[in-house]
Design a protein around this motif. Structure first.
Motif, mmCIF file in Angstrom:
data_model
loop_
_atom_site.group_PDB
_atom_site.id
_atom_site.type_symbol
_atom_site.label_atom_id
_atom_site.label_comp_id
_atom_site.label_asym_id
_atom_site.label_seq_id
_atom_site.Cartn_x
_atom_site.Cartn_y
_atom_site.Cartn_z
ATOM 1 N N LEU A 119 -59.244 96.946 101.557
ATOM 2 C CA LEU A 119 -60.067 96.388 102.631
ATOM 3 C C LEU A 119 -60.781 97.514 103.382
ATOM 4 O O LEU A 119 -60.338 98.665 103.350
ATOM 5 C CB LEU A 119 -59.186 95.571 103.575
ATOM 6 C CG LEU A 119 -58.522 94.354 102.922
ATOM 7 C CD1 LEU A 119 -57.524 93.721 103.884
ATOM 8 C CD2 LEU A 119 -59.564 93.336 102.481
ATOM 9 N N PRO A 120 -61.890 97.208 104.062
ATOM 10 C CA PRO A 120 -62.623 98.255 104.796
ATOM 11 C C PRO A 120 -61.706 99.035 105.746
ATOM 12 O O PRO A 120 -60.973 98.446 106.535
ATOM 13 C CB PRO A 120 -63.676 97.477 105.566
ATOM 14 C CG PRO A 120 -63.899 96.241 104.759
ATOM 15 C CD PRO A 120 -62.542 95.900 104.185
ATOM 16 N N GLY A 121 -61.723 100.345 105.623
ATOM 17 C CA GLY A 121 -60.898 101.217 106.455
ATOM 18 C C GLY A 121 -59.465 101.330 105.991
ATOM 19 O O GLY A 121 -58.663 102.006 106.617
ATOM 20 N N GLY A 122 -59.120 100.681 104.871
ATOM 21 C CA GLY A 122 -57.747 100.665 104.392
ATOM 22 C C GLY A 122 -57.394 101.889 103.565
ATOM 23 O O GLY A 122 -58.254 102.528 102.968
ATOM 24 N N PRO A 139 -43.431 103.199 101.764
ATOM 25 C CA PRO A 139 -44.797 102.855 101.342
ATOM 26 C C PRO A 139 -45.418 101.809 102.265
ATOM 27 O O PRO A 139 -44.752 100.857 102.678
ATOM 28 C CB PRO A 139 -44.606 102.295 99.930
ATOM 29 C CG PRO A 139 -43.338 102.896 99.450
ATOM 30 C CD PRO A 139 -42.463 103.021 100.674
ATOM 31 N N ALA A 140 -46.697 102.025 102.574
ATOM 32 C CA ALA A 140 -47.403 101.123 103.477
ATOM 33 C C ALA A 140 -48.899 101.176 103.192
ATOM 34 O O ALA A 140 -49.375 102.060 102.475
ATOM 35 C CB ALA A 140 -47.145 101.522 104.931
ATOM 36 N N ALA A 141 -49.608 100.229 103.763
ATOM 37 C CA ALA A 141 -51.066 100.263 103.797
ATOM 38 C C ALA A 141 -51.456 100.231 105.266
ATOM 39 O O ALA A 141 -50.886 99.482 106.064
ATOM 40 C CB ALA A 141 -51.665 99.076 103.059
ATOM 41 N N LYS A 142 -52.412 101.072 105.609
ATOM 42 C CA LYS A 142 -52.885 101.164 106.983
ATOM 43 C C LYS A 142 -54.389 100.941 107.025
ATOM 44 O O LYS A 142 -55.089 101.213 106.057
ATOM 45 C CB LYS A 142 -52.572 102.544 107.574
ATOM 46 C CG LYS A 142 -51.092 102.810 107.738
ATOM 47 C CD LYS A 142 -50.840 104.151 108.376
ATOM 48 C CE LYS A 142 -49.354 104.385 108.597
ATOM 49 N NZ LYS A 142 -49.105 105.665 109.270
#
Length: 109
Positions: free
Chosen positions: A13-16, A25-28
């Protein structure tokens, strides 16, 4: 949806980006975690989303969205891997990303 699928979708996603959150583990988005491993990695991943959304999700789909006492009162909901509606899960990940983009960038220490 698996954790890996959720992380990859969130990072796309945009900015991800793929990252770490409390060493897991993560997505920011713009430095704010939106999807992470959490404390129940055998059954669920964590979606960090506004508390109003947490309450709505648990009320409307308790078989998919739930909390343990560890998450009660926080802007975080567990999402079971065997969710019945992956499209809704992706929509909620997108909503969490929108909320993260609206926040101020986190302070760097």
């Amino acid at each position: 949806m698996t954790l890996e699928e959720a992380l990859n979708f969130a990072a796309s996603l945009p900015g991800g980006e793929r990252s770490k959150h409390y060493g897991q583990p993560a997505a920011k988005v713009h430095g704010h975690a939106e999807v992470s491993t959490g404390h129940e990695p055998d059954s669920s991943f964590v979606l960090l989303i506004d508390r109003g959304d947490v309450e709505m999700l648990m009320a409307t789909e308790p078989d998919t969205y739930w909390q343990t006492p560890h998450y009660a009162g926080y802007s975080a909901v567990l999402v079971r891997y065997e969710a019945a509606d992956d499209d809704r899960v992706r929509t909620m990940i997108g909503r969490a990303a929108d909320q993260a983009r609206a926040k101020k960038p986190p302070r760097r220490r």
